[in-house]
Design an enzyme around this catalytic site. Sequence first.
Site, PDB file in Angstrom:
ATOM      1  N   ALA A  63     -10.776  -8.766  -2.517  1.00 12.99           N
ATOM      2  CA  ALA A  63     -10.516  -8.394  -4.262  1.00 12.99           C
ATOM      3  C   ALA A  63      -9.801  -7.004  -4.502  1.00 12.99           C
ATOM      4  CB  ALA A  63     -11.606  -9.312  -4.235  1.00 12.99           C
ATOM      5  N   GLY A 109     -12.424 -10.259   0.473  1.00 16.41           N
ATOM      6  CA  GLY A 109     -11.991 -11.537  -0.059  1.00 16.41           C
ATOM      7  C   GLY A 109     -11.588 -12.414   0.558  1.00 16.41           C
ATOM      8  N   GLU A 112     -12.781 -13.943   3.081  1.00 16.48           N
ATOM      9  CA  GLU A 112     -13.743 -15.098   2.879  1.00 16.48           C
ATOM     10  C   GLU A 112     -12.326 -16.486   2.184  1.00 16.48           C
ATOM     11  OE1 GLU A 112     -15.325 -12.991  -1.043  1.00 16.48           O
ATOM     12  OE2 GLU A 112     -16.817 -13.437   0.295  1.00 16.48           O
ATOM     13  N   GLU A 132     -18.413  -5.571   1.710  1.00 19.73           N
ATOM     14  CA  GLU A 132     -17.992  -5.103   0.068  1.00 19.73           C
ATOM     15  C   GLU A 132     -19.636  -4.177  -0.097  1.00 19.73           C
ATOM     16  OE1 GLU A 132     -17.289  -8.123   2.154  1.00 19.73           O
ATOM     17  OE2 GLU A 132     -16.147  -9.770   0.141  1.00 19.73           O
TER      18      GLU A 132
HETATM   19  N1  CAA Z   1      -8.437  -2.956  -4.037  1.00 19.96           N
HETATM   20  C1  CAA Z   1      -7.624  -1.937  -5.250  1.00 19.96           C
HETATM   21  N2  CAA Z   1      -6.825  -0.822  -4.536  1.00 19.96           N
HETATM   22  C2  CAA Z   1      -7.255  -1.232  -2.952  1.00 19.96           C
HETATM   23  C3  CAA Z   1      -8.041  -2.575  -2.527  1.00 19.96           C
HETATM   24  C4  CAA Z   1      -8.408  -3.224  -3.007  1.00 19.96           C
HETATM   25  N3  CAA Z   1      -9.249  -3.946  -2.124  1.00 19.96           N
HETATM   26  N4  CAA Z   1      -8.060  -1.689  -1.191  1.00 19.96           N
HETATM   27  C5  CAA Z   1      -7.699  -0.711  -1.015  1.00 19.96           C
HETATM   28  N5  CAA Z   1      -7.123  -0.128  -2.128  1.00 19.96           N
HETATM   29  C6  CAA Z   1      -5.760   1.363  -2.558  1.00 19.96           C
HETATM   30  C7  CAA Z   1      -6.956   2.705  -2.486  1.00 19.96           C
HETATM   31  O1  CAA Z   1      -7.331   2.147  -3.898  1.00 19.96           O
HETATM   32  C8  CAA Z   1      -5.203   2.985  -2.089  1.00 19.96           C
HETATM   33  O2  CAA Z   1      -4.621   3.363  -3.174  1.00 19.96           O
HETATM   34  P1  CAA Z   1      -3.633   4.653  -3.681  1.00 19.96           P
HETATM   35  O3  CAA Z   1      -2.931   4.307  -2.565  1.00 19.96           O
HETATM   36  O4  CAA Z   1      -3.743   4.551  -4.879  1.00 19.96           O
HETATM   37  O5  CAA Z   1      -4.491   5.902  -3.737  1.00 19.96           O
HETATM   38  C9  CAA Z   1      -4.490   1.943  -1.566  1.00 19.96           C
HETATM   39  O6  CAA Z   1      -4.539   1.107  -1.926  1.00 19.96           O
HETATM   40  C10 CAA Z   1      -4.067   2.435  -0.167  1.00 19.96           C
HETATM   41  O7  CAA Z   1      -5.587   2.426   0.858  1.00 19.96           O
HETATM   42  P2  CAA Z   1      -5.930   3.781   1.715  1.00 19.96           P
HETATM   43  O8  CAA Z   1      -5.679   4.164   0.952  1.00 19.96           O
HETATM   44  O9  CAA Z   1      -7.446   2.906   1.387  1.00 19.96           O
HETATM   45  O10 CAA Z   1      -5.064   2.794   2.889  1.00 19.96           O
HETATM   46  P3  CAA Z   1      -5.948   2.875   4.570  1.00 19.96           P
HETATM   47  O11 CAA Z   1      -4.785   2.273   5.074  1.00 19.96           O
HETATM   48  O12 CAA Z   1      -6.510   4.522   4.264  1.00 19.96           O
HETATM   49  O13 CAA Z   1      -7.015   2.022   4.477  1.00 19.96           O
HETATM   50  C11 CAA Z   1      -8.003  -0.486   4.001  1.00 19.96           C
HETATM   51  C12 CAA Z   1      -6.971   0.333   4.458  1.00 19.96           C
HETATM   52  C13 CAA Z   1      -9.278  -0.800   5.438  1.00 19.96           C
HETATM   53  C14 CAA Z   1      -7.885  -1.537   3.668  1.00 19.96           C
HETATM   54  C15 CAA Z   1      -8.981   0.783   2.838  1.00 19.96           C
HETATM   55  O14 CAA Z   1      -8.068   0.926   2.347  1.00 19.96           O
HETATM   56  C16 CAA Z   1      -9.761  -0.777   2.577  1.00 19.96           C
HETATM   57  O15 CAA Z   1     -11.044  -0.339   3.585  1.00 19.96           O
HETATM   58  N6  CAA Z   1     -10.071  -1.324   1.302  1.00 19.96           N
HETATM   59  C17 CAA Z   1     -11.058  -1.586   1.196  1.00 19.96           C
HETATM   60  C18 CAA Z   1     -11.523  -2.821   1.294  1.00 19.96           C
HETATM   61  C19 CAA Z   1     -12.778  -3.409   0.509  1.00 19.96           C
HETATM   62  O16 CAA Z   1     -13.770  -3.622   0.235  1.00 19.96           O
HETATM   63  N7  CAA Z   1     -12.623  -5.134   0.826  1.00 19.96           N
HETATM   64  C20 CAA Z   1     -13.675  -6.342  -0.393  1.00 19.96           C
HETATM   65  C21 CAA Z   1     -13.378  -5.492  -1.282  1.00 19.96           C
HETATM   66  S1  CAA Z   1     -14.604  -5.937  -2.703  1.00 19.96           S
HETATM   67  C22 CAA Z   1     -14.392  -8.449  -2.320  1.00 19.96           C
HETATM   68  O17 CAA Z   1     -13.191  -8.949  -1.505  1.00 19.96           O
HETATM   69  C23 CAA Z   1     -15.475  -9.301  -2.800  1.00 19.96           C
HETATM   70  C24 CAA Z   1     -15.341 -10.182  -2.425  1.00 19.96           C
HETATM   71  O18 CAA Z   1     -16.264 -10.973  -2.292  1.00 19.96           O
HETATM   72  C25 CAA Z   1     -14.431 -11.422  -3.461  1.00 19.96           C
END
Ligand code: CAA
Length: 708
Positions: A63, A109, A112, A132
């Site tokens: 998400a 998400g 999911e 999450e």
């Molecule tokens: N939402 C918003 N922005 C996100 C994002 C997300 N889920 N995931 C990454 N981004 C953004 C980062 O902030 C970054 O932005 P900037 O370039 O402006 O700094 C950009 O995307 C690139 O991210 P990374 O620098 O982290 O890139 P990476 O290649 O090193 O890592 C990744 C990629 C492993 C996907 C890492 O970004 C990550 O772990 N993201 C979060 C994953 C996560 O926690 N997902 C669960 C979200 S909560 C959810 O989904 C709830 C639900 O049940 C519905």
Amino acid sequence: MPNLVRYEVKDGVAVLTIDNPPVNALAPEVWGEIDEAVKRGVADPNAEALVLIGAGTTFIAGADIKAFELLKTPADSMARSEGTHALLKRVEDCTKPLVAALHGNALGGGLEVAQACHFRVATKDAKIGQPEVLLGIIPGAGGTQRLPRLAGAKMALTMCTDGKPVTAPNALAAGIIDHIVADDLLTGAIAFAKSKAQAHEIRKVRDIVINADGVKAGLEACDAMRAALKKTAKGLRAPYAVVDAIEAGLKLSFDQGSVRERELFADCVASTESKALRHLFFADREVAKVPDVPKDTPTKDITRAAVVGAGTMGGGIAMNYANAGIPVLLKDVDQAALDRGMATIRKNYEVTMSKGKMTAEQVEKTMALITPTTTYDGFDQVDIVTEAVFENMDLKKATFTDLGRVTRPDCILASNSSTLDIDQFANASGRPAQVLGHHYFSPANVMKLLEIVRGKETSKEVIASSLKLSKKLAKVGVVVGNCFGFVANRMLAYYMREAYLLLEEGASVEQIDRVLVDFGLPVGPFGMQDIAGIDVGARIRQYLKSIGKSRAEGPQSAIPDRLFELGRYGQKTGAGWYMYDAPGSRNRTTDPLIEQMANEEAKKRGIVRRPISDEEIIARITTALANEGARVLADKFATRPGDIDVIYVYGFGFPRYRGGPMFYAETVGLPTVLSRVHEYRARFGDYWEPAPLLEKLVADGRGFYTQG
Ligand code: CAA
């Protein structure tokens, strides 16, 4: 409508491509477009099946974390999740086989959504997970209900409580995915989808029934996980909420379990824990952005390095280079010191090996990258030198003069000083643009923080190269200004001073350490100093005294210097704030001598010692940190409050779920923090002086993060 999900038909299959760079996060519009695209695929007479895939390098990474800010109350969240759950049920009710094609990251998400599809195929290197919990929440779009049906409750509990992704082969073995595509993902996914269409096969995960044995084992796994979390999830709420949601899914119907998941998610997303962890998610990434150092600044590739000084820090720094595969020269003037340093490095690697984290072959290969030397031979070949000699200005200046002479003009010259003026080393080197601080934290091969200290003339290329290097060394690099102690130790001086004064006023070393550990730190201030060495701080104080300065204005406890004079340097000498079984041992006991010293010092300062509450200890120590942090910000030695938070999380183990010292102060409330400073000033003296920035923010009704 923005075109975030593209629709096309290929070889009789509707291909739905999510295109929301950089990570295809599920912004609210993406959810809606997936829904519409699935409907279109169902209605399309040219499509016999559907494939959902991500554009670019990844499937959906979850998400949109920023959108959680819109969920101000549990009621907002319940309303939003009702829509999401209904949407995913509609997707799952798709009447043609629907295949999710996973590559890159299928997280949160994203996974999911994939679980609401009928089948999942993936590339071999795809990462699949429910992270999450690392954001203080639980899977909120059915993950706690569908994942146990796919993979069993035990696996789901592990994935959702530790947040770590699994590899595609492991996901296949667990039943989370159905097939690994060896070649082109889309081609493989289309072929898979067509085969399912021909077989008229559709599988809804929500209809999978967990049999009685599975339910029993699952409930037992829930109990076992709760017991395990007592050790691993101290202070956290979200991991327990995960267990509650999965347990509800085992006891109730899919729909009832989903409602429970939504309630628990709503509760978590509004929590301080989640706000703090989300704040740090973005702060972690923001530190790499330095306002006047553009992204396209040229950087230097570091392929060979040298470290001067084979003591504890120098050895740890050399290990960092070797761990990253960078050959490193390790220099010391004294062969005996060099031998000791190399022996310590070997011992460290052998400990890692004994924990099964390295093989004997890896140890030898890594050790072979470290070349001990007593001369500057070969320094003309290296791209960077990190100086880690004793914290002594003259010695360091002399070292930089040498380094200016023996290295190439483009070589980066970094000092591991924890306090001293980088500009003086820069001048001594004769190449100030190449000089900066690389301040590692003890143990240097373990702690993830690297303070990158920019001097007056440090070039942008050198800063950008240092940030790039920090990633290569698996560190979090934070650029800070060149003030005494930089950011971490400048603030630490106030933290430590308050701990000493609390001791003199009546608290005990054990109480203060316990309270800070209960607060979430890995070790309290006195335990930490016994590890780092009481001599280190004492020598810094001696140097400051010699130049007529002190670290923090106001009263200073004499006890640390008294311990130093007694040769009680901490764990390494077998005695410090605590007594240890033997030098180097970690087994500690209380020493009545400290209490005696506290009584003596209190008497000298005319203080009547009193019982001090745990709450006062936390309030005073965290207020001291936030007040000094406000000064650091106003003086522009840190770029953002989030940078300070990141420094404290990675440098000192400040609990992530509290967001760092500046974020924590905001959760307490800046008006409360300011009123505490006033109260302490009245009670303890003028050394408590409100930081002007703190006063201004409170007067304006703003916070550190909304300074404008
Ligand atoms: N939402 C918003 N922005 C996100 C994002 C997300 N889920 N995931 C990454 N981004 C953004 C980062 O902030 C970054 O932005 P900037 O370039 O402006 O700094 C950009 O995307 C690139 O991210 P990374 O620098 O982290 O890139 P990476 O290649 O090193 O890592 C990744 C990629 C492993 C996907 C890492 O970004 C990550 O772990 N993201 C979060 C994953 C996560 O926690 N997902 C669960 C979200 S909560 C959810 O989904 C709830 C639900 O049940 C519905």
